[in-house]
Design a protein around this motif. Structure first.
Motif, PDB file in Angstrom:
ATOM      1  N   LEU A  78       0.750  -1.236   0.069  1.00  0.00           N
ATOM      2  CA  LEU A  78      -0.018  -0.064  -0.164  1.00  0.00           C
ATOM      3  C   LEU A  78       0.822   1.448  -0.024  1.00  0.00           C
ATOM      4  N   GLY A  79       2.092   1.091   0.233  1.00  0.00           N
ATOM      5  CA  GLY A  79       2.872   2.382   0.316  1.00  0.00           C
ATOM      6  C   GLY A  79       2.559   3.220   1.534  1.00  0.00           C
ATOM      7  N   LEU A  80       2.293   2.602   2.687  1.00  0.00           N
ATOM      8  CA  LEU A  80       1.621   3.037   3.886  1.00  0.00           C
ATOM      9  C   LEU A  80       2.432   2.442   5.044  1.00  0.00           C
ATOM     10  N   ALA A  81       2.612   3.625   6.092  1.00  0.00           N
ATOM     11  CA  ALA A  81       3.300   3.217   7.308  1.00  0.00           C
ATOM     12  C   ALA A  81       2.806   4.132   8.681  1.00  0.00           C
ATOM     13  N   PHE A  82       2.963   3.539   9.642  1.00  0.00           N
ATOM     14  CA  PHE A  82       2.251   4.047  10.848  1.00  0.00           C
ATOM     15  C   PHE A  82       3.452   4.117  12.038  1.00  0.00           C
ATOM     16  N   TRP A  83       3.747   5.093  12.824  1.00  0.00           N
ATOM     17  CA  TRP A  83       4.683   5.109  13.858  1.00  0.00           C
ATOM     18  C   TRP A  83       4.070   5.544  15.015  1.00  0.00           C
ATOM     19  N   ARG A  84       4.801   5.019  16.365  1.00  0.00           N
ATOM     20  CA  ARG A  84       4.493   5.921  17.636  1.00  0.00           C
ATOM     21  C   ARG A  84       5.822   5.568  18.416  1.00  0.00           C
ATOM     22  N   PRO A  85       6.082   6.413  19.450  1.00  0.00           N
ATOM     23  CA  PRO A  85       7.239   6.671  19.840  1.00  0.00           C
ATOM     24  C   PRO A  85       7.548   5.310  21.071  1.00  0.00           C
ATOM     25  N   TYR A  86       6.560   5.067  21.530  1.00  0.00           N
ATOM     26  CA  TYR A  86       6.449   4.011  22.761  1.00  0.00           C
ATOM     27  C   TYR A  86       5.273   2.866  22.357  1.00  0.00           C
ATOM     28  N   VAL A  87       5.340   1.822  22.826  1.00  0.00           N
ATOM     29  CA  VAL A  87       4.400   0.809  22.798  1.00  0.00           C
ATOM     30  C   VAL A  87       3.533   0.642  24.126  1.00  0.00           C
ATOM     31  N   PHE A  88       2.332   0.843  23.985  1.00  0.00           N
ATOM     32  CA  PHE A  88       1.477   0.681  25.439  1.00  0.00           C
ATOM     33  C   PHE A  88       0.320   0.026  25.108  1.00  0.00           C
ATOM     34  N   ARG A  89       0.041  -0.982  25.896  1.00  0.00           N
ATOM     35  CA  ARG A  89      -1.149  -1.872  25.535  1.00  0.00           C
ATOM     36  C   ARG A  89      -2.039  -1.824  26.856  1.00  0.00           C
ATOM     37  N   ASP A  90      -3.285  -2.178  26.492  1.00  0.00           N
ATOM     38  CA  ASP A  90      -4.309  -2.393  27.731  1.00  0.00           C
ATOM     39  C   ASP A  90      -3.846  -2.922  28.935  1.00  0.00           C
ATOM     40  N   GLU A  91      -3.136  -4.002  28.812  1.00  0.00           N
ATOM     41  CA  GLU A  91      -2.802  -4.717  29.963  1.00  0.00           C
ATOM     42  C   GLU A  91      -1.730  -4.047  30.686  1.00  0.00           C
ATOM     43  N   ASP A  92      -0.893  -3.003  30.094  1.00  0.00           N
ATOM     44  CA  ASP A  92      -0.106  -2.417  30.989  1.00  0.00           C
ATOM     45  C   ASP A  92      -0.899  -1.288  31.813  1.00  0.00           C
ATOM     46  N   MET A  93      -1.792  -1.086  31.716  1.00  0.00           N
ATOM     47  CA  MET A  93      -2.634  -0.306  32.773  1.00  0.00           C
ATOM     48  C   MET A  93      -2.928  -0.817  34.185  1.00  0.00           C
ATOM     49  N   GLN A  94      -2.607  -2.112  34.195  1.00  0.00           N
ATOM     50  CA  GLN A  94      -2.597  -3.047  35.386  1.00  0.00           C
ATOM     51  C   GLN A  94      -1.317  -3.350  36.167  1.00  0.00           C
ATOM     52  N   GLN A  95      -0.380  -2.616  35.314  1.00  0.00           N
ATOM     53  CA  GLN A  95       0.956  -2.907  35.873  1.00  0.00           C
ATOM     54  C   GLN A  95       1.374  -1.887  37.017  1.00  0.00           C
ATOM     55  N   GLU A  96       2.352  -2.362  37.810  1.00  0.00           N
ATOM     56  CA  GLU A  96       2.488  -1.474  39.026  1.00  0.00           C
ATOM     57  C   GLU A  96       3.420  -0.272  38.931  1.00  0.00           C
ATOM     58  N   TRP A  97       4.074  -0.428  37.785  1.00  0.00           N
ATOM     59  CA  TRP A  97       4.827   0.854  37.318  1.00  0.00           C
ATOM     60  C   TRP A  97       3.893   1.793  36.789  1.00  0.00           C
ATOM     61  N   PHE A  98       2.894   1.281  35.933  1.00  0.00           N
ATOM     62  CA  PHE A  98       2.042   2.307  35.492  1.00  0.00           C
ATOM     63  C   PHE A  98       0.895   2.959  36.751  1.00  0.00           C
ATOM     64  N   LEU A  99       0.696   2.278  37.740  1.00  0.00           N
ATOM     65  CA  LEU A  99      -0.371   2.640  38.696  1.00  0.00           C
ATOM     66  C   LEU A  99       0.311   3.651  39.428  1.00  0.00           C
ATOM     67  N   SER A 100       1.616   3.508  39.668  1.00  0.00           N
ATOM     68  CA  SER A 100       2.589   4.375  40.578  1.00  0.00           C
ATOM     69  C   SER A 100       2.565   5.801  40.276  1.00  0.00           C
ATOM     70  N   HIS A 101       2.123   6.159  38.828  1.00  0.00           N
ATOM     71  CA  HIS A 101       2.254   7.498  38.241  1.00  0.00           C
ATOM     72  C   HIS A 101       1.117   8.161  38.578  1.00  0.00           C
ATOM     73  N   ASP A 102       1.181   9.444  38.549  1.00  0.00           N
ATOM     74  CA  ASP A 102       0.248  10.318  38.713  1.00  0.00           C
ATOM     75  C   ASP A 102      -0.851  10.484  37.511  1.00  0.00           C
ATOM     76  N   LYS A 103      -1.995  11.050  37.556  1.00  0.00           N
ATOM     77  CA  LYS A 103      -2.821  11.021  36.357  1.00  0.00           C
ATOM     78  C   LYS A 103      -2.465  11.570  35.181  1.00  0.00           C
ATOM     79  N   GLU A 104      -1.701  12.837  35.289  1.00  0.00           N
ATOM     80  CA  GLU A 104      -1.117  13.265  34.149  1.00  0.00           C
ATOM     81  C   GLU A 104      -0.001  12.388  33.380  1.00  0.00           C
ATOM     82  N   GLU A 105       0.589  11.883  34.199  1.00  0.00           N
ATOM     83  CA  GLU A 105       1.599  10.825  33.435  1.00  0.00           C
ATOM     84  C   GLU A 105       1.053   9.506  32.858  1.00  0.00           C
TER      85      GLU A 105
END
Length: 177
Positions: free
Chosen positions: A118-145
Motif C-alpha cells: 500500500l505504500g503506507l506506514a504508521f509510527w509511535r514512539p512507545y508501545v503501550f497496551r491495555d494490559e499495561d494499565m494494570q502494571q505496578e509501574w503504571f499505577l504508581s504514576h500520577d494521572k497526568e503521567e
C-alpha cells in the motif's frame, strides 16, 4: 472540524505524491502554511496535523507524513473510513493487515508498521497496551503521567510513499506515474 483523507499511493489531504516542490510551496502559501527546510533534501510543511514532505532528486514528492499533533486545530484523519489517530494501534494494524500484510520483519515492529503493497506506514514512539494499565509501574504514576502513557496506545504519524521507498536508498527512489 477539518477532515484529512489518507489515500495510499496517492496523497494525504491536498498534498499528493508526484507534486513538485513548487506546487507544494504554492499550496502552502495559498493556505497560510509555514514551510521550513530541516535538511537540504527535504521540506516539511507545518500546519494542521504537521506534514513532512520529502522529494526525489527531481523535486517531486516521494513521501508524505502526517503527525497526530493537532495544536489549536481540530482535525480528523481518515484512512479507508478509519479514524487513524483515534483507533488503537493494534486494532488499526489488524484492520489494515486484512487488506494488505504489514512487514513482519520490521526491526521496529510494535513502534512502526509498514504495509509495502500500500505504500503506507504508521509510527509511535512507545508501545503501550491495555494490559499495561494494570502494571505496578503504571499505577504508581500520577494521572497526568498516566494520560501520557495512554496516548501511546495510538499511532503518532501516518505516512505514504512511492513504491520502493522503504526498500531502497532515497537516492534511488523516483516518483513514477
Amino acid at each position: 472540524m477539518e477532515t484529512i483523507i489518507v489515500e495510499p499511493r496517492k496523497g494525504i489531504g491536498q498534498i499528493t505524491l508526484g507534486m513538485t516542490r513548487e506546487e507544494v510551496r504554492k499550496y502552502a502559501e495559498a493556505n497560510g502554511l509555514r514551510l521550513f527546510n530541516p535538511r537540504k533534501d527535504s521540506t516539511a510543511v507545518q500546519s494542521v496535523g504537521d506534514f513532512k514532505v520529502e522529494y526525489d532528486s527531481e523535486d517531486r514528492v516521494i513521501f508524505i507524513e502526517l503527525s497526530s499533533f493537532k495544536g489549536d486545530h481540530d482535525i480528523t484523519c481518515l484512512l479507508m473510513d478509519i479514524n487513524v489517530f483515534e483507533t488503537k494501534a493494534e486494532d488499526l494494524v489488524e484492520r489494515i493487515d486484512k487488506i494488505s500484510p504489514y512487514d513482519r520483519n520490521d526491526w521496529e515492529l510494535g513502534y512502526s508498521y509498514t504495509f509495502h503493497e500500500l505504500g503506507l506506514a504508521f509510527w509511535r514512539p512507545y508501545v503501550f497496551r491495555d494490559e499495561d494499565m494494570q502494571q505496578e509501574w503504571f499505577l504508581s504514576h500520577d494521572k497526568e503521567e498516566q494520560e501520557s502513557y495512554l496516548r501511546d496506545q495510538y499511532f503518532r504519524t501516518v505516512a505514504i510513499a512511492v513504491d520502493g521507498y522503504w526498500n531502497k536508498s532515497k537516492e534511488s527512489v523516483k516518483y513514477s506515474v
